[in-house]
Design a protein around this motif. Structure first.
Motif, PDB file in Angstrom:
ATOM      1  N   ALA A 189      23.806  -0.160  56.236  1.00  0.00           N
ATOM      2  CA  ALA A 189      25.074   0.295  56.813  1.00  0.00           C
ATOM      3  C   ALA A 189      26.090  -0.835  56.674  1.00  0.00           C
ATOM      4  CB  ALA A 189      24.906   0.667  58.281  1.00  0.00           C
ATOM      5  N   ILE A 190      27.359  -0.466  56.581  1.00  0.00           N
ATOM      6  CA  ILE A 190      28.429  -1.458  56.508  1.00  0.00           C
ATOM      7  C   ILE A 190      28.896  -1.746  57.936  1.00  0.00           C
ATOM      8  CG2 ILE A 190      30.733  -1.986  55.625  1.00  0.00           C
ATOM      9  CD1 ILE A 190      30.173  -0.022  53.336  1.00  0.00           C
ATOM     10  N   GLU A 191      28.694  -2.953  58.368  1.00  0.00           N
ATOM     11  CA  GLU A 191      29.024  -3.330  59.735  1.00  0.00           C
ATOM     12  C   GLU A 191      30.424  -3.924  59.816  1.00  0.00           C
ATOM     13  OE1 GLU A 191      25.952  -5.978  60.981  1.00  0.00           O
ATOM     14  OE2 GLU A 191      24.340  -4.547  60.543  1.00  0.00           O
ATOM     15  N   ARG A 192      30.930  -4.036  61.025  1.00  0.00           N
ATOM     16  CA  ARG A 192      32.262  -4.592  61.243  1.00  0.00           C
ATOM     17  C   ARG A 192      32.363  -6.018  60.689  1.00  0.00           C
ATOM     18  NH1 ARG A 192      36.448  -3.160  64.865  1.00  0.00           N
ATOM     19  NH2 ARG A 192      37.869  -4.872  65.363  1.00  0.00           N
ATOM     20  N   GLU A 209      34.132 -10.248  56.831  1.00  0.00           N
ATOM     21  CA  GLU A 209      33.851 -11.280  55.829  1.00  0.00           C
ATOM     22  C   GLU A 209      34.511 -10.953  54.490  1.00  0.00           C
ATOM     23  OE1 GLU A 209      29.846 -12.717  55.417  1.00  0.00           O
ATOM     24  OE2 GLU A 209      29.405 -12.221  57.502  1.00  0.00           O
ATOM     25  N   MET A 210      34.508  -9.673  54.125  1.00  0.00           N
ATOM     26  CA  MET A 210      35.145  -9.283  52.872  1.00  0.00           C
ATOM     27  C   MET A 210      36.650  -9.544  52.931  1.00  0.00           C
ATOM     28  SD  MET A 210      33.155  -5.812  51.677  1.00  0.00           S
ATOM     29  CE  MET A 210      33.176  -4.963  53.261  1.00  0.00           C
ATOM     30  N   LEU A 211      37.241  -9.196  54.045  1.00  0.00           N
ATOM     31  CA  LEU A 211      38.681  -9.403  54.201  1.00  0.00           C
ATOM     32  C   LEU A 211      39.013 -10.884  54.226  1.00  0.00           C
ATOM     33  CD1 LEU A 211      41.436  -8.150  54.542  1.00  0.00           C
ATOM     34  CD2 LEU A 211      40.995  -7.901  56.987  1.00  0.00           C
ATOM     35  N   GLU A 212      38.215 -11.668  54.912  1.00  0.00           N
ATOM     36  CA  GLU A 212      38.433 -13.119  54.955  1.00  0.00           C
ATOM     37  C   GLU A 212      38.300 -13.724  53.560  1.00  0.00           C
ATOM     38  OE1 GLU A 212      35.566 -14.413  57.800  1.00  0.00           O
ATOM     39  OE2 GLU A 212      36.898 -14.089  59.526  1.00  0.00           O
ATOM     40  N   PHE A 237      37.610   1.228  60.670  1.00  0.00           N
ATOM     41  CA  PHE A 237      36.519   1.977  61.306  1.00  0.00           C
ATOM     42  C   PHE A 237      37.002   3.271  61.941  1.00  0.00           C
ATOM     43  CE2 PHE A 237      34.299  -1.830  60.396  1.00  0.00           C
ATOM     44  CZ  PHE A 237      32.957  -1.458  60.315  1.00  0.00           C
ATOM     45  N   GLU A 238      38.248   3.310  62.303  1.00  0.00           N
ATOM     46  CA  GLU A 238      38.800   4.563  62.807  1.00  0.00           C
ATOM     47  C   GLU A 238      38.790   5.623  61.716  1.00  0.00           C
ATOM     48  OE1 GLU A 238      43.159   6.294  64.192  1.00  0.00           O
ATOM     49  OE2 GLU A 238      42.688   4.189  64.579  1.00  0.00           O
ATOM     50  N   ASP A 239      39.108   5.212  60.502  1.00  0.00           N
ATOM     51  CA  ASP A 239      39.171   6.147  59.372  1.00  0.00           C
ATOM     52  C   ASP A 239      37.802   6.444  58.768  1.00  0.00           C
ATOM     53  OD1 ASP A 239      41.892   6.183  59.693  1.00  0.00           O
ATOM     54  OD2 ASP A 239      42.305   4.772  58.061  1.00  0.00           O
ATOM     55  N   CYS A 240      36.897   5.454  58.783  1.00  0.00           N
ATOM     56  CA  CYS A 240      35.645   5.577  58.029  1.00  0.00           C
ATOM     57  C   CYS A 240      34.419   5.880  58.876  1.00  0.00           C
ATOM     58  CB  CYS A 240      35.397   4.297  57.233  1.00  0.00           C
ATOM     59  SG  CYS A 240      36.757   3.827  56.140  1.00  0.00           S
ATOM     60  N   ASP A 282      29.728   5.261  65.651  1.00  0.00           N
ATOM     61  CA  ASP A 282      28.577   4.477  66.099  1.00  0.00           C
ATOM     62  C   ASP A 282      28.713   2.996  65.766  1.00  0.00           C
ATOM     63  OD1 ASP A 282      28.332   4.666  63.387  1.00  0.00           O
ATOM     64  OD2 ASP A 282      26.252   5.361  63.383  1.00  0.00           O
ATOM     65  N   GLY A 283      29.894   2.618  65.288  1.00  0.00           N
ATOM     66  CA  GLY A 283      30.158   1.204  65.036  1.00  0.00           C
ATOM     67  C   GLY A 283      29.811   0.713  63.651  1.00  0.00           C
ATOM     68  N   VAL A 284      29.258   1.566  62.799  1.00  0.00           N
ATOM     69  CA  VAL A 284      28.933   1.181  61.425  1.00  0.00           C
ATOM     70  C   VAL A 284      29.345   2.312  60.484  1.00  0.00           C
ATOM     71  CG1 VAL A 284      26.996  -0.294  62.109  1.00  0.00           C
ATOM     72  CG2 VAL A 284      26.584   2.121  61.553  1.00  0.00           C
ATOM     73  N   ILE A 285      29.439   1.966  59.187  1.00  0.00           N
ATOM     74  CA  ILE A 285      29.750   2.969  58.165  1.00  0.00           C
ATOM     75  C   ILE A 285      28.479   3.242  57.383  1.00  0.00           C
ATOM     76  CG2 ILE A 285      31.159   3.514  56.143  1.00  0.00           C
ATOM     77  CD1 ILE A 285      33.211   1.478  57.211  1.00  0.00           C
ATOM     78  N   SER A 286      27.974   4.455  57.480  1.00  0.00           N
ATOM     79  CA  SER A 286      26.737   4.823  56.797  1.00  0.00           C
ATOM     80  C   SER A 286      27.011   5.176  55.340  1.00  0.00           C
ATOM     81  CB  SER A 286      26.093   6.024  57.492  1.00  0.00           C
ATOM     82  OG  SER A 286      26.926   7.180  57.333  1.00  0.00           O
TER      83      SER A 286
END
Length: 247
Positions: A157-160, A165-168, A192-195, A200-204
């Motif tokens: 899952a893609i976590e916050r 880290e990707m953005l940084e 995360f609002e969009d995806c 549940d706090g992660v992107i599956s």
């Protein structure tokens, strides 16, 4: 639209490569690490056909890729495999910051190519990895690969923190873009609002695929058009066309 690039925390040093055999003045890697070792013309032809059956390349293009692989794997040492430094050198044609730092996107691509997770690429891993970037690769192939690139911790899952880290990573490499901590949090919240459809706090993987279905630009840079017209007279595509960060 929110622009993201792929980040990766410094990975621990992998185990040493197998000791190379010395033949004359040339170091040649142990056959066990060469990957798809062919002992003669017939075996080489079978190897090319087998890889062609498993990828989007034709047998003749597999032969060209063998030449590319050999060139890249000799960038630092003639061990018959491509390590992370050689892979980055192939993508950029130079070492980043004098070799002191690594490009985070190339780190993630390399990690996803490295199916054995041993810190080096065999020829088979190299070919199968590049096949995902072939124009004929399916949207599903590209989407699943992109998801693995973003899934920095391999949790499925893609976590916050992955997105942070990707953005940084993008901000560290960009001289034109800066974000305050408040702006960073706003970007993460919007992402995360969009995806995160289930909240549940992660992107599956399923949520990521839904996102791609709505906006295929997310995987637009997962395609290298030059791979489709790869020929013997055009073997240096890897050194002249960098795969951009996914947006």
């Amino acid at each position: 639209p929110i622009r993201c690039a792929v980040g990766l925390r410094a990975a621990p040093r992998r185990a040493p490569r197998p000791t190379a055999h010395r033949i004359g003045a040339t170091n040649v890697a142990s056959p066990a690490r060469m990957g798809c070792v062919a002992s003669g013309p017939v075996d080489e032809e079978r190897e090319r056909q087998r890889l062609a059956d498993q990828t989007h390349f034709r047998p003749g293009q597999i032969r060209v890729l063998r030449d590319v692989f050999s060139k890249v794997s000799r960038s630092h040492d003639a061990d018959g495999a491509i390590d992370a430094d050689e892979f980055q050198l192939a993508l950029f044609g130079r070492e980043v910051n004098g070799g002191k730092t690594r490009d985070l996107f190339s780190e993630r691509i390399f990690a996803c190519f490295d199916s054995a997770r041993d810190g080096q690429l065999t020829f088979e891993e190299f070919v199968k990895g590049l096949s995902v970037f072939h124009p004929q690769a399916t949207r599903n192939e590209k989407t699943e690969f992109a998801f693995r690139v973003y899934d920095l911790r391999g949790t499925g899952a893609i976590e916050r923190e992955d997105v942070r880290e990707m953005l940084e990573a993008v901000l560290r490499q960009s001289k034109a873009m800066t974000l305050t901590k408040e702006m960073m949090e706003a970007v993460l919240n919007k992402t995360f609002e969009d995806c995160d459809l289930t909240k549940d706090g992660v992107i599956s993987m399923k949520e990521f695929k839904t996102l791609v279905e709505k906006n295929e630009k997310i995987i637009a840079n997962m395609t290298m058009p030059s791979l489709e017209r790869l020929t013997k007279v055009y073997p240096d595509f890897l050194f002249t066309q960098r795969v951009g960060s996914v947006r």
